[in-house]
Motif scaffolding. Structure first.
Motif, short mmCIF file in Angstrom:
data_model
loop_
_atom_site.label_atom_id
_atom_site.label_comp_id
_atom_site.label_asym_id
_atom_site.label_seq_id
_atom_site.Cartn_x
_atom_site.Cartn_y
_atom_site.Cartn_z
N SER A 231 -52.50 27.99 56.45
CA SER A 231 -51.99 27.19 55.34
C SER A 231 -52.95 27.10 54.16
CB SER A 231 -51.64 25.77 55.82
OG SER A 231 -52.77 25.15 56.39
N THR A 234 -50.94 29.62 52.01
CA THR A 234 -49.49 29.69 52.24
C THR A 234 -48.92 28.29 52.36
OG1 THR A 234 -49.76 31.79 53.43
CG2 THR A 234 -47.70 30.58 53.79
N ASP A 235 -47.76 28.06 51.78
CA ASP A 235 -47.09 26.78 51.95
C ASP A 235 -46.56 26.72 53.38
OD1 ASP A 235 -45.28 24.68 52.09
OD2 ASP A 235 -44.52 24.97 50.06
N VAL A 237 -44.76 24.55 54.96
CA VAL A 237 -43.37 24.11 55.10
C VAL A 237 -42.43 25.30 54.89
CG1 VAL A 237 -41.56 22.61 54.19
CG2 VAL A 237 -43.91 21.75 54.41
N GLU A 238 -42.68 26.06 53.83
CA GLU A 238 -41.84 27.23 53.58
C GLU A 238 -42.01 28.28 54.67
OE1 GLU A 238 -39.50 27.55 51.29
OE2 GLU A 238 -39.96 25.45 50.86
N GLU A 260 -51.72 14.69 53.70
CA GLU A 260 -51.09 15.98 53.38
C GLU A 260 -50.42 16.59 54.60
OE1 GLU A 260 -55.20 16.14 51.31
OE2 GLU A 260 -54.17 14.88 52.78
N THR A 261 -51.10 16.53 55.77
CA THR A 261 -50.51 17.15 56.95
C THR A 261 -49.33 16.33 57.47
OG1 THR A 261 -52.23 16.06 58.29
CG2 THR A 261 -52.60 18.35 57.63
N GLN A 264 -46.45 17.39 55.32
CA GLN A 264 -46.02 18.73 55.72
C GLN A 264 -45.17 18.66 56.98
OE1 GLN A 264 -49.77 20.70 56.09
NE2 GLN A 264 -50.04 20.96 53.88
N HIS A 267 -41.66 17.28 56.32
CA HIS A 267 -40.73 18.14 55.61
C HIS A 267 -40.41 19.44 56.35
CE1 HIS A 267 -40.33 15.73 52.03
NE2 HIS A 267 -41.64 15.60 51.95
#
Length: 361
Positions: A231, A234-235, A237-238, A260-261, A264, A267
């Motif tokens: 990560s 890289t996003d 979630v996506e 932040e985690t 993530q 979502h």
């Protein structure tokens, strides 16, 4: 007769750990004396040394321990000298309102030894998580000592006393991961890797490990991760949605504990998915979420305390899984160190070089 033994002590906030001679009393009623054979070096011990958990210095560190019962106090009937045990920092009392409701893993009055261990000058020691096992011998409540199969090597067995149990339980007990589920685990340290292993053992069809360190992601694959996501660039979630047909996972496990985690993990769930929070956040950490997102996405958010485990039930089970080759506890042990190398082990842990250092006594 009191016992004088060597131990690793955090004398004051932020100062290097010192090996001191401490005094361990004979067990009183409901207590047992344990000769420690091995004890893992956990991030929680470092938090104690830094004063992040409390200011009751000096602290006797160490809590992921295996050893043998050396003596038992009055009223102890289910343990005897020579028994091989793993120590637990939660020992259900059996009588509080949670225990009476059949939820002993949430016990509100967990047992600890009543007598203090001390420095030579009589200064009482505060035991990390009520254990204090960076010592040749330690005193605990009998309920904290869980008898296991003596075939398990102590360097590996002791780790189920905290990190492995927390991660495994986050997936299996709190998360309820079952056959055919998809799972994402953010953070591939000891707890995260144990969550990966637990999800795989319980039948998850897809287990996605997420971290910012490729070496940690490689290790996660050893524990059964089917996919990995770095990560850092890289996003996540996506990436997780891309690996799950655009839907997200059934269970997302945050083994880091940062805002932040957490977001993530929130979502990257599928509709009505479950977020399990097992990474311990700092007291200052805050998360802001639109309430409509919480409502409209459905599902649940759960905290996992010690993997919602019942040590007397779960420790022997995990050891059986280990001895049958289903749970690779040996893979968690990066190195073994001596009692006077705890500071070096902390440094290696902070640099991300080890999964677990284990003190061998």
């Amino acid at each position: 007769m009191p016992h004088e033994v060597r131990a690793a002590v955090a004398v004051k906030r932020g100062a290097p750990v010192e090996v001191r001679t401490i005094v361990v009393p004979d067990p009183g009623p409901g207590e047992v004396l344990v000769a420690v054979q091995a004890c893992g070096v956990c991030h929680t011990d470092l938090h104690y040394r830094e004063g992040a958990i409390g200011d009751d210095f000096p602290f006797l560190l160490g809590h992921e321990a295996a050893g043998t019962i050396e003596a038992v106090g009055a009223g102890v009937t289910d343990l005897r000298p020579g028994d091989y045990v793993v120590l637990a920092w939660r020992a259900p009392c059996g009588s509080c309102r949670s225990c009476r409701r059949g939820r002993p893993w949430y016990c509100f009055d967990s047992r600890n030894a009543g007598q203090p261990m001390t420095l030579l000058d009589g200064t009482p020691l505060s035991n990390a998580l009520g254990i204090g096992a960076f010592a040749e011998k330690t005193l605990v409540a009998a309920g904290q000592a869980v008898r296991i199969d003596p075939a398990a090597r102590p360097e590996a067995a002791g780790l189920i006393g905290c990190g492995v149990m927390a991660g495994y339980g986050a997936a299996v007990h709190t998360g309820g991961v079952g056959r055919g589920d998809t799972v994402a685990v953010i953070g591939c340290g000891g707890v995260g890797d144990a969550a990966v292993a637990g999800a795989c053992l319980n039948g998850a069809v897809k287990v996605i490990a997420i971290d910012v360190d490729d070496k940690k992601l490689d290790r996660a694959e050893r524990f059964g991760a089917t996919h990995t996501v770095n990560s850092r660039g890289t996003d996540p979630v996506e990436a997780v949605r891309g690996l799950t047909g655009g839907f997200g996972v059934d269970v997302a496990i945050d083994a880091v504990g940062l805002p932040e985690t957490f977001l993530q993990a929130f979502h990257m769930r599928d509709h009505a998915g479950l977020l399990v929070q097992v990474g311990v956040p700092s007291p200052q950490a805050k998360v802001e979420l639109p309430l409509i997102d919480v409502f409209s996405r459905g599902g649940a958010i759960k905290s996992s305390w010690y993997g919602d485990c019942l040590p007397s039930r779960d420790f022997p089970f995990l050891i059986d899984q280990y001895l049958h080759g289903l749970l690779d506890l040996d893979a968690f042990v990066t190195e073994t160190v001596a009692l006077d190398q705890v500071e070096e082990a902390f440094s290696g842990m902070q640099r991300g070089e080890v999964l677990r250092s284990v003190v061998v006594l």
